[in-house]
Write an enzyme that holds these catalytic residues in place. Structure first.
Site, PDB file in Angstrom:
ATOM      1  N   GLU A 130       2.990 -12.875  10.653  1.00 56.78           N
ATOM      2  CA  GLU A 130       2.857 -14.323  10.589  1.00 56.78           C
ATOM      3  C   GLU A 130       1.437 -14.699  10.154  1.00 56.78           C
ATOM      4  OE1 GLU A 130       4.212 -15.919  14.313  1.00 56.78           O
ATOM      5  OE2 GLU A 130       6.240 -15.092  14.062  1.00 56.78           O
ATOM      6  N   SER A 135      -0.684  -7.406  13.572  1.00 58.65           N
ATOM      7  CA  SER A 135      -0.304  -6.193  14.283  1.00 58.65           C
ATOM      8  C   SER A 135       0.249  -6.448  15.682  1.00 58.65           C
ATOM      9  CB  SER A 135      -1.522  -5.255  14.390  1.00 58.65           C
ATOM     10  OG  SER A 135      -1.963  -4.853  13.110  1.00 58.65           O
ATOM     11  N   ILE A 160       5.311 -11.171   3.345  1.00 58.58           N
ATOM     12  CA  ILE A 160       6.663 -10.634   3.437  1.00 58.58           C
ATOM     13  C   ILE A 160       7.145 -10.190   2.052  1.00 58.58           C
ATOM     14  CG2 ILE A 160       9.019 -11.074   4.189  1.00 58.58           C
ATOM     15  CD1 ILE A 160       6.746 -11.166   6.377  1.00 58.58           C
ATOM     16  N   HIS A 342     -17.173   7.580 -11.826  1.00 59.63           N
ATOM     17  CA  HIS A 342     -16.926   6.951 -13.126  1.00 59.63           C
ATOM     18  C   HIS A 342     -18.072   6.044 -13.563  1.00 59.63           C
ATOM     19  CE1 HIS A 342     -12.734   8.275 -12.857  1.00 59.63           C
ATOM     20  NE2 HIS A 342     -12.518   7.789 -14.060  1.00 59.63           N
ATOM     21  N   GLY A 343     -18.897   5.618 -12.619  1.00 60.37           N
ATOM     22  CA  GLY A 343     -19.952   4.690 -12.973  1.00 60.37           C
ATOM     23  C   GLY A 343     -19.368   3.386 -13.500  1.00 60.37           C
ATOM     24  N   GLY A 344     -19.980   2.824 -14.519  1.00 62.17           N
ATOM     25  CA  GLY A 344     -19.525   1.551 -15.072  1.00 62.17           C
ATOM     26  C   GLY A 344     -18.134   1.615 -15.682  1.00 62.17           C
ATOM     27  N   GLU A 367       1.841  -2.214   8.096  1.00 59.28           N
ATOM     28  CA  GLU A 367       2.435  -1.376   9.147  1.00 59.28           C
ATOM     29  C   GLU A 367       1.389  -0.868  10.138  1.00 59.28           C
ATOM     30  OE1 GLU A 367       5.823   0.903   8.571  1.00 59.28           O
ATOM     31  OE2 GLU A 367       6.350   0.012   6.654  1.00 59.28           O
ATOM     32  N   SER A 370      -5.835   0.718  10.811  1.00 61.98           N
ATOM     33  CA  SER A 370      -6.258   2.009  11.358  1.00 61.98           C
ATOM     34  C   SER A 370      -6.550   1.941  12.846  1.00 61.98           C
ATOM     35  CB  SER A 370      -7.489   2.509  10.600  1.00 61.98           C
ATOM     36  OG  SER A 370      -7.164   2.838   9.259  1.00 61.98           O
ATOM     37  N   GLU A 371      -7.105   0.825  13.290  1.00 65.82           N
ATOM     38  CA  GLU A 371      -7.420   0.708  14.722  1.00 65.82           C
ATOM     39  C   GLU A 371      -6.147   0.752  15.577  1.00 65.82           C
ATOM     40  OE1 GLU A 371     -10.760  -0.568  12.343  1.00 65.82           O
ATOM     41  OE2 GLU A 371      -8.636  -1.109  12.293  1.00 65.82           O
TER      42      GLU A 371
END
Length: 381
Positions: A130, A135, A160, A342-344, A367, A370-371
């Protein structure tokens, strides 16, 4: 260099993996940049994947699907997301939420709604998050109130998948008040042509442009009472169980993205010359590549170990969380290193590594951030 080799893939998943790889190379890779730039929904690729039985794979054969296992779904996800994350998410999202309906739905619900998705006559989605709640499953505020033979829905859902494109959505709603926060919610099937259902695409995202997420508003939206899925008040448990499998699929997405980042970095540093020689001659660059490969192999091994545990029937909460945590964070780290190498050249919109760098941010979040995964791992230690 074949980072997504078959060595650790179960025998039953190798055929699907090869089919997904061929499809990705022929149908996704050549147009990935164009779809990222345009932001169009890849309906032509979805239809082509459906012809190859690479859409709605997990729906059982009883309801017209391929009845594929978790290992087969994971094998395909790795290949799709290495080719392009936005198109990969669009393909996988065609049947998002059908696992809950197949496990908990009535025979009539399954025959009506699952078969239409499996046969390509309908697209679905699942609405949980929402605007003010992501989470926190117990904190969702969208309500469904019983009124005779109907449920009346009011509230909002955000981020969604397929909210605009879908024919029906499985919606997570608050159906009652309880002193037990995990007993407040239920799941309801909502056809998207119902009065009071309104959806619009969210503003353009940082990545995965070919997939579409939506903001849904329910205003006295009425659906039949028979659209309740499973037992009233059991929604939290349904979703928590579903996420065990979902997080494992997201881990596979992370592995595919990490593979793409490593491939791009390897190719660039071996072709690019600086200070009179290939960039790959610098020890620091070699160490970066070695670190990327080591983390990648560690995360992929954990993913397939998790799949093995889950398919053997073991409680999957901590394993799926560990796999999702490690794979998505590894993808982000690999993309960070690759774009630095890759730099620029990595900063151009049309560069593959630029797309990967932006795409990896999304699986870190959906989903469960990480916490949240670390909390689940600790609680199931």
């Amino acid at each position: 260099m074949d980072l997504l080799d078959e060595a650790m893939v179960p025998a039953n998943a190798k055929t699907v993996k090869r089919r997904a790889r061929t499809f990705a190379r022929e149908n996704i890779e050549p147009v990935a940049g164009a779809y990222f730039e345009s932001g169009e929904y890849p309906i032509d690729i979805v239809e082509a994947a459906r012809e190859e039985e690479l859409v709605a794979q997990e729906i059982s054969t009883e309801y017209g699907g391929a009845g594929r296992s978790l290992s087969e779904a994971v094998a395909a996800a790795e290949e799709f997301f290495r080719a392009d994350a936005g198109i990969g998410l669009a393909l996988m999202g065609q049947s998002f939420g059908t696992g809950i309906l197949e496990q908990f739905g009535t025979p009539h619900q399954k025959e009506t709604y699952l078969r239409s998705v499996a046969e390509g006559d309908a697209i679905t989605g699942m609405a949980i998050s929402e605007p003010e709640t992501g989470s926190d499953l117990a904190g969702m505020e969208t309500t469904a109130v019983r009124d005779g033979d109907e449920w009346v829905l009011n509230g909002e859902k955000y981020w969604i998948g397929n909210g605009v494109e879908a024919d029906w959505i499985l919606v997570y709603v608050r159906t009652e008040e309880s002193d037990k926060p995990h007993d407040n919610h239920s799941m309801v099937i909502v056809p998207t042509d119902s009065d009071g259902y309104d959806a619009e695409h969210v503003p353009e995202k940082i990545g995965m442009h070919a997939s579409k997420q939506s903001h849904i508003t329910f205003t006295d939206c009425r659906v039949p009472h028979e659209n309740l899925v499973g037992e009233r008040g059991n929604g939290f448990r349904m979703v928590a169980e579903f996420f065990n499998h979902g997080r494992t699929r997201v881990a596979a997405q992370g592995i595919g993205l990490a593979a793409a980042a490593i491939e791009e970095a390897w190719e660039f540093v071996h072709e690019r010359e600086e200070f009179g020689g290939p960039v790959s001659d610098f020890q620091s660059v070699r160490h970066d590549l070695a670190q990327m490969r080591t983390k990648f192999e560690s995360a992929r091994t954990l993913l397939w170990h998790t799949v093995e545990r889950m398919e053997s029937g073991e409680d999957a909460a901590k394993w799926s969380s560990m796999a999702k945590l490690h794979a998505t964070e590894t993808a982000a780290e690999c993309a960070e290193t690759a774009i630095r190498l890759h730099g620029g050249h990595g900063l151009f919109d049309e560069s593959r590594i630029g797309r990967v760098y932006r795409d990896v941010r999304m699986p870190l979040i959906y989903e469960g951030v990480s916490e949240i995964q670390r909390d689940i791992i600790y609680e199931n230690f």
